[in-house]
Structures are given as C-alpha cells and as structure tokens.
Design an enzyme around this catalytic site. Structure first.
Site, PDB file in Angstrom:
ATOM      1  N   ALA A  45       7.283 -53.904 -13.578  1.00 55.01           N
ATOM      2  CA  ALA A  45       6.593 -55.098 -14.081  1.00 55.01           C
ATOM      3  C   ALA A  45       6.399 -56.136 -12.987  1.00 55.01           C
ATOM      4  O   ALA A  45       6.329 -57.326 -13.253  1.00 55.01           O
ATOM      5  CB  ALA A  45       7.393 -55.688 -15.238  1.00 55.01           C
ATOM      6  N   ARG A  51      -6.761 -57.028 -11.047  1.00 50.29           N
ATOM      7  CA  ARG A  51      -7.999 -56.751 -11.775  1.00 50.29           C
ATOM      8  C   ARG A  51      -8.226 -57.707 -12.951  1.00 50.29           C
ATOM      9  O   ARG A  51      -9.318 -57.798 -13.494  1.00 50.29           O
ATOM     10  CB  ARG A  51      -7.989 -55.292 -12.279  1.00 50.29           C
ATOM     11  CG  ARG A  51      -8.199 -54.288 -11.168  1.00 50.29           C
ATOM     12  CD  ARG A  51      -7.788 -52.882 -11.578  1.00 50.29           C
ATOM     13  NE  ARG A  51      -6.355 -52.646 -11.428  1.00 50.29           N
ATOM     14  CZ  ARG A  51      -5.751 -51.489 -11.679  1.00 50.29           C
ATOM     15  NH1 ARG A  51      -6.457 -50.462 -12.087  1.00 50.29           N
ATOM     16  NH2 ARG A  51      -4.451 -51.360 -11.513  1.00 50.29           N
ATOM     17  N   LYS A  58       0.219 -60.129 -14.914  1.00 52.68           N
ATOM     18  CA  LYS A  58      -0.356 -59.128 -15.826  1.00 52.68           C
ATOM     19  C   LYS A  58       0.516 -58.840 -17.040  1.00 52.68           C
ATOM     20  O   LYS A  58       0.037 -58.838 -18.180  1.00 52.68           O
ATOM     21  CB  LYS A  58      -0.614 -57.828 -15.066  1.00 52.68           C
ATOM     22  CG  LYS A  58      -0.902 -56.646 -16.002  1.00 52.68           C
ATOM     23  CD  LYS A  58      -1.705 -55.551 -15.379  1.00 52.68           C
ATOM     24  CE  LYS A  58      -0.943 -54.652 -14.463  1.00 52.68           C
ATOM     25  NZ  LYS A  58      -1.766 -53.516 -14.021  1.00 52.68           N
ATOM     26  N   TYR A 404      -2.731 -88.658 -44.875  1.00 47.76           N
ATOM     27  CA  TYR A 404      -1.744 -88.268 -43.870  1.00 47.76           C
ATOM     28  C   TYR A 404      -0.344 -88.511 -44.415  1.00 47.76           C
ATOM     29  O   TYR A 404       0.006 -89.649 -44.780  1.00 47.76           O
ATOM     30  CB  TYR A 404      -1.929 -89.056 -42.564  1.00 47.76           C
ATOM     31  CG  TYR A 404      -0.778 -88.772 -41.608  1.00 47.76           C
ATOM     32  CD1 TYR A 404      -0.574 -87.482 -41.127  1.00 47.76           C
ATOM     33  CD2 TYR A 404       0.130 -89.762 -41.234  1.00 47.76           C
ATOM     34  CE1 TYR A 404       0.503 -87.189 -40.292  1.00 47.76           C
ATOM     35  CE2 TYR A 404       1.197 -89.481 -40.392  1.00 47.76           C
ATOM     36  CZ  TYR A 404       1.378 -88.183 -39.933  1.00 47.76           C
ATOM     37  OH  TYR A 404       2.432 -87.891 -39.113  1.00 47.76           O
ATOM     38  N   TYR A 425       4.930 -94.438 -37.671  1.00 48.40           N
ATOM     39  CA  TYR A 425       5.190 -94.638 -36.243  1.00 48.40           C
ATOM     40  C   TYR A 425       4.949 -96.091 -35.875  1.00 48.40           C
ATOM     41  O   TYR A 425       3.864 -96.633 -36.135  1.00 48.40           O
ATOM     42  CB  TYR A 425       4.251 -93.712 -35.461  1.00 48.40           C
ATOM     43  CG  TYR A 425       4.474 -93.663 -33.980  1.00 48.40           C
ATOM     44  CD1 TYR A 425       5.753 -93.485 -33.455  1.00 48.40           C
ATOM     45  CD2 TYR A 425       3.403 -93.765 -33.101  1.00 48.40           C
ATOM     46  CE1 TYR A 425       5.950 -93.417 -32.087  1.00 48.40           C
ATOM     47  CE2 TYR A 425       3.592 -93.692 -31.735  1.00 48.40           C
ATOM     48  CZ  TYR A 425       4.871 -93.517 -31.225  1.00 48.40           C
ATOM     49  OH  TYR A 425       5.071 -93.441 -29.881  1.00 48.40           O
TER      50      TYR A 425
HETATM   51  C1  UD1 Z   1      -0.534 -46.064 -12.130  1.00 52.34           C
HETATM   52  C2  UD1 Z   1      -0.388 -44.675 -11.504  1.00 52.34           C
HETATM   53  C3  UD1 Z   1      -1.479 -43.780 -12.044  1.00 52.34           C
HETATM   54  C4  UD1 Z   1      -1.426 -43.737 -13.551  1.00 52.34           C
HETATM   55  C5  UD1 Z   1      -1.459 -45.145 -14.140  1.00 52.34           C
HETATM   56  C6  UD1 Z   1      -1.178 -45.098 -15.612  1.00 52.34           C
HETATM   57  C7  UD1 Z   1       0.526 -45.109  -9.275  1.00 52.34           C
HETATM   58  C8  UD1 Z   1       0.248 -45.135  -7.823  1.00 52.34           C
HETATM   59  N1  UD1 Z   1      -0.505 -44.786 -10.054  1.00 52.34           N
HETATM   60  O1  UD1 Z   1      -1.760 -46.608 -11.685  1.00 52.34           O
HETATM   61  O2  UD1 Z   1      -1.320 -42.462 -11.547  1.00 52.34           O
HETATM   62  O3  UD1 Z   1      -2.494 -42.965 -14.062  1.00 52.34           O
HETATM   63  O4  UD1 Z   1      -0.453 -45.972 -13.540  1.00 52.34           O
HETATM   64  O5  UD1 Z   1      -1.283 -46.351 -16.212  1.00 52.34           O
HETATM   65  O6  UD1 Z   1       1.655 -45.358  -9.665  1.00 52.34           O
HETATM   66  N2  UD1 Z   1       4.102 -52.425 -10.215  1.00 52.34           N
HETATM   67  C9  UD1 Z   1       5.302 -52.879  -9.687  1.00 52.34           C
HETATM   68  N3  UD1 Z   1       5.402 -53.033  -8.332  1.00 52.34           N
HETATM   69  C10 UD1 Z   1       4.397 -52.760  -7.487  1.00 52.34           C
HETATM   70  C11 UD1 Z   1       3.175 -52.285  -8.027  1.00 52.34           C
HETATM   71  C12 UD1 Z   1       3.064 -52.114  -9.400  1.00 52.34           C
HETATM   72  O7  UD1 Z   1       6.254 -53.150 -10.429  1.00 52.34           O
HETATM   73  O8  UD1 Z   1       4.588 -52.929  -6.284  1.00 52.34           O
HETATM   74  C13 UD1 Z   1       3.983 -52.288 -11.683  1.00 52.34           C
HETATM   75  C14 UD1 Z   1       2.797 -53.024 -12.269  1.00 52.34           C
HETATM   76  O9  UD1 Z   1       3.173 -54.350 -12.648  1.00 52.34           O
HETATM   77  C15 UD1 Z   1       2.457 -52.170 -13.474  1.00 52.34           C
HETATM   78  C16 UD1 Z   1       2.928 -50.781 -13.096  1.00 52.34           C
HETATM   79  O10 UD1 Z   1       3.775 -50.944 -11.979  1.00 52.34           O
HETATM   80  O11 UD1 Z   1       3.147 -52.614 -14.630  1.00 52.34           O
HETATM   81  C17 UD1 Z   1       1.775 -49.851 -12.731  1.00 52.34           C
HETATM   82  O12 UD1 Z   1       1.054 -50.427 -11.647  1.00 52.34           O
HETATM   83  P1  UD1 Z   1      -0.527 -50.472 -11.640  1.00 52.34           P
HETATM   84  O13 UD1 Z   1      -0.970 -51.156 -10.422  1.00 52.34           O
HETATM   85  O14 UD1 Z   1      -1.037 -50.945 -12.933  1.00 52.34           O
HETATM   86  O15 UD1 Z   1      -0.852 -48.901 -11.482  1.00 52.34           O
HETATM   87  P2  UD1 Z   1      -2.175 -48.167 -11.923  1.00 52.34           P
HETATM   88  O16 UD1 Z   1      -3.247 -48.469 -10.955  1.00 52.34           O
HETATM   89  O17 UD1 Z   1      -2.455 -48.415 -13.348  1.00 52.34           O
HETATM   90 CA    CA Z   2      -1.674 -49.854 -14.848  1.00 54.95          CA
END
Ligand code: UD1
Ligand code: CA
Length: 496
Positions: A45, A51, A58, A404, A425
């Site tokens: 998380a 995006r 997020k 009121y 008040y």
């Molecule tokens: C990731 C997967 C992808 C999969 C998809 C499913 C990778 C490289 N790719 O892509 O294969 O299909 O999830 O939803 O893992 N996060 C961290 N630390 C970081 C980066 C991300 O905690 O340094 C957390 C984000 O907050 C998020 C989760 O990891 O909750 C997934 O990261 P996100 O960037 O959303 O990965 P996707 O591009 O969705």
């Molecule tokens: Ca994701």
C-alpha cells in the site's frame, strides 16, 4: 484450454481443489493450515497512484464508501488475526496509517517506493518469524476472505515456493500475463503489459497481484531481483522466474470469481469497482426483502442495514453506519449518513441527515435537514425547510415549516409554529431551550436561550421570548398593534 491448465500432473489433491474452486466459489475457506504453520499477510500500500493524478494516496481513494485499503484489510483479518497483518506504507505513510490504524494491524515503512518487489525487500525483518506470507494489493478491494483462504490452501498443498492468484479476464489490458508451462499449474514467468509481446498480450490469464510465498524461499532469492525494466523498479512478479530458475515450485491458482481481482488504478477503474460494489449491496438488500426502485441510481454503503418492506426510491444515498427499520419509505433525493431510523418512518424527498436518530412512525420532509444529535420521537413530524441540531423532539410533536431548532429539549405533543427560531448562540456560547409537553409555540416565535416554556403553555405568534414561561400560561412578547384609521386616505389627499 482452461481445463487442461487446471490439471496438475501427479498432484491429485491439488488438481481436485482447483476444480472444486471453479464449481463452488462459496464452498467456504477449506481446511485451515496446521497450527504450527505461521502465516502472515502483507498488503502492498505504499504506491502513490500516479495514474489517479490525485493529492490523496491511491489506497485511500474510496469505493463502496470506504478506502480501498480498508476493504483489503477487512478481508485479510478474516484469514489471519490482525496482529499478523502488515500494511506496507510509504507515499504519505502517516496519512495512510492514520486512516486504517483502527483496524489494529501492523505497518512496515517503505520510505522509497522502488516497486512491488522492493515493498517485500523492506518487509524482510517483519516477516522473518513466519513460514508463509500472503501478499495482497492494497488497491484491489473486492478480494474476499474465501478466495484468500483457497489461495493459501492451494499453496500449502502444492508445497510451492510461490503461488499466484490468476484470473481470466475478458479484457486483460494493463495486467501482467501468466506464462504457464503448457498443461500444468506451473508458472514459467509473469510478463508485465508493457514488456509483453503482441502474442503474449493475447493471453487472458492475468496476474491478480495476490500471492503466497514461502518466506524462506522468498528471502533466499529476493536478491536476484533487478531493476532492468521500463520503470526501473523491482517487480515482485519477477520472483516467478527467479524462483523457477532456483528450481523452486511456482504455481498459479486460477480464481473462479475474476471480478474480485480488479484493481483501482485509474478514476475510471475506481468508478467501475464502486458501481459493482453498490449494485452487489443493492442486490443483497433486495434479497433481504427491501424494495429498491432503479437501484443503479442509489448509493448505499457496505455497512448500511435495512429491514424488510422498506422502499428506497431512485436517487437516494444511504451512507456510513446508517440503519433503517422495516416498512419505511425513503423518497427520492435523500442523503442520509450515520443515522438510525425506526420502523414505519416516512422520509419525503430531499431530506439531508447526519448522525440523527428517528423513532418509529415519524414523518420527515420534504427538505428537512437533521444535523448531528437530532433525536426525533415516535410519530413526530419535521416538515419542509426545518433544520434541527442536537435536539430531542418528543413523541407526536410537530415542527412542520421553516424552523430552526438547535440545542433544544422539546417534550411530547408540542406544536412548533411556522418560522420558529431557537436563538441558541450568543456569539460565544450555545444555550439550551426547553419546551415542555403539550406547549404551543405560535408562528414566527424567537426563543432566546437559555429559556424554558412550561407544560401546556401558549406563546403568542411573533413573540420574542426572553424569560421563562411557567406551566399552563400564555406569553406574548411583541409590540402592540396600532391602527390609525383613515391615515392612508388623508395621505393621498395631501399628495394631491
Ligand atoms: C501489479 C503487477 C501486475 C498485476 C497487477 C494486478 C507488478 C510489477 N505488477 O501491477 O502484474 O497484474 O498488479 O493488479 O507487481 N506498491 C508498493 N510499493 C511500491 C510500488 C507499489 O507498496 O514501491 C503497491 C501499490 O500501492 C499497490 C500495489 O503495490 O497497492 C500494486 O502496485 P501497482 O503500481 O498498482 O501495480 P500494477 O501496475 O497494478
Ligand atoms: Ca494496481
């Protein structure tokens, strides 16, 4: 194609588990692992959510009335105790922590966000005491404890180093694709969308972002991850290939309920998830005996409770911990948050209420505004353009128009005339108005608090009441009427 993939040669029980998962998605969580097996859940998380183009991290964006991360935590704590759940936080870590701290889980700080693999690299110490770790994505809120439990069981039965939850999606765009060994549960690698060849992009089996790892195997090999990809990040997905090369078992468990893996990476995806959750909630309520007209227009949060035979009209929002009794009617355009409503209550169009308590048989609206601490008694009426705050309105009392009422205790059988105002008040402090049972407040009365109107008393219309009124009395506080007969006639004669 699906069938042949699901067969795991030489692994009878696992193969059948997989098929069972397909047929009966609600067949429970299966057998729990042996007590000696220590299982943690790590929820990724820490990401910013680029995006979403948002100031808000997020995982704090809401769907179904709750932050994404809270949904995931709720599922996690039904699989392992909260003390074994770790949220990996980083971007706006304090804000994220504060938002979900009440769940009692632990936090790991990923100060720099260098990818999903890096999220697990920094969690090494926290997870050292466990045998297996279930890894969840904090941005995929529809996951259920049942599916997590099945994934864990499959992993343990397969004695895998890494088990990933896969799903077959109509539109796999944006997700990592699962490259399997033909005809087996074994996975060769996961290829991210951006790195996939046109041929690989046609694969509809995606990586959900949910995994189980053997902690030993994960950390014995995690040093092999590299940042040689378009984002220059450590991808957790690369562990599939890393572990396979280290001759460890990597398998995929395909979920029978692909919708559970949807992630909220963009505003459009969030809206889609939100809509699915709301519709599911409406369907559940309808199954439980609630009538909802035009459910696609209603916004009902996950924790809202409604008893049978209540009717919800189009364009109603029921939010937070709202509870509604049986046989009520909530007419269109009401927004009700954290409120308790008894049986047989009629709420006419356009009412707004928050933290209010409405007893059985009351009638509200149209356009009543019940602010926090409003307690409306049995059979009481609150009408149009009436605002209430921190009041008790007794049984059968009525305040029907343009009024009121704040910081007031109003007894039973009281009639509040149109345009009555409690002047609560003084510019610095709030003061209380008490109106005892059976009192009659004439229209356009101002009650300057602190003030008390006694039992059964009358207040003449347009009075400004500054002193207490004893029981069974009449109070009039206004200038006497003066009539100047012939005044207008004389005036017009003068003008001529
Ligand atoms: C990731 C997967 C992808 C999969 C998809 C499913 C990778 C490289 N790719 O892509 O294969 O299909 O999830 O939803 O893992 N996060 C961290 N630390 C970081 C980066 C991300 O905690 O340094 C957390 C984000 O907050 C998020 C989760 O990891 O909750 C997934 O990261 P996100 O960037 O959303 O990965 P996707 O591009 O969705
Ligand atoms: Ca994701």
């Amino acid at each position: 194609m699906k069938k042949s993939k699901s067969k795991t040669p030489g692994a009878g029980p696992a193969g059948s588990q997989r098929r069972e998962g397909k047929r009966s998605p609600v067949s429970g969580r299966g057998s729990t692992p042996a007590l000696s097996t220590r299982v943690a859940v790590a929820i990724m998380a820490a990401g910013k959510g680029t995006r979403l183009k948002s100031q808000l991290p997020k995982v704090l964006h809401e769907v179904g009335g709750k932050p994404l991360l809270e949904h995931v935590i709720r599922a996690a704590v039904q699989v392992v105790p909260a003390k074994d759940v770790y949220a990996i936080v980083g971007h706006e870590a304090e804000r994220v922590r504060a938002a979900v701290e009440h769940t009692g889980i632990n936090f790991v700080l990923q100060a720099e966000q260098r990818g999903t693999g890096h999220a697990l690299i920094v969690s090494r110490e926290a997870l050292a005491a466990y045998d297996h770790v279930i890894v969840l994505s904090g941005d995929a809120p529809m996951i259920t404890p049942e599916t997590i439990g099945r994934l864990r069981n499959f992993h343990l039965e397969e004695q895998a180093a890494m088990t990933l939850l896969s799903a077959e999606l109509e539109n796999p765009t944006g997700y990592g694709r699962v490259l399997r060994k033909p005809g087996s549960a074994d996975v060769r690698a996961i290829v991210e969308e951006k790195a996939a060849s046109p041929q690989q992009k046609k694969i509809r089996e995606i990586n959900s972002g949910f995994y189980v790892f053997s902690v030993n195997d994960l950390y014995a090999n995690i040093g092999e991850l590299s940042t040689g990809n378009v984002h220059a990040e450590y991808y957790l997905t690369d562990m599939a290939e890393v572990l396979r090369k280290a001759r460890r078992r990597v398998v995929a468990y395909e979920t029978a309920t692909p919708n559970e893996v949807l992630g909220g990476n963009t505003r459009a995806e969030l809206a889609d998830i939100d809509q699915q959750m709301r519709l599911a909630k409406c369907r559940q309520l309808m199954t439980d005996g609630v009538t909802i007209f035009y459910p696609a227009t209603c916004v009902i949060d996950a924790d809202v409770v409604i008893a049978p035979d209540t009717v919800i009209e189009p364009y109603v929002q029921l939010l937070g911990n709202t509870k509604i009794g049986a046989g009520c009617r909530i007419r269109s355009y009401c927004v009700i948050r954290d409120s308790q409503i008894g049986d047989g209550v009629m709420i006419r169009p356009g009412c707004v209420m928050e933290d209010a308590h409405v007893s059985a048989g009351a009638v509200l609206g149209p356009y009543s505004h019940l602010r926090p601490g409003s307690e409306i008694g049995e059979g009481a009426h609150v009408g149009n353009f009436v605002e209430t705050k921190k009041i008790k309105l007794g049984k059968g009392s009525k305040a029907n128009h343009l009024t009121y009422l704040g910081d007031a205790e109003i007894g039973a059988g009281v009639n509040i005339g149109a345009g009555t105002i409690t002047c609560n008040y003084d510019g610095v402090h709030k003061h209380k108005t008490v109106i005892a049972d059976g009192a009659f407040i004439g229209s356009d009365t101002t009650l300057v608090a602190p003030v008390r109107v006694g039992k059964g008393s009358y207040i003449g219309a347009a009075s400004c009441i500054t002193d207490d009124v004893p029981d069974e009395s009449l109070a009039i506080g206004r200038g006497r009427q003066v009539v100047k007969e012939g005044w207008a006639k004389q005036k017009s004669a003068e003008r001529k």
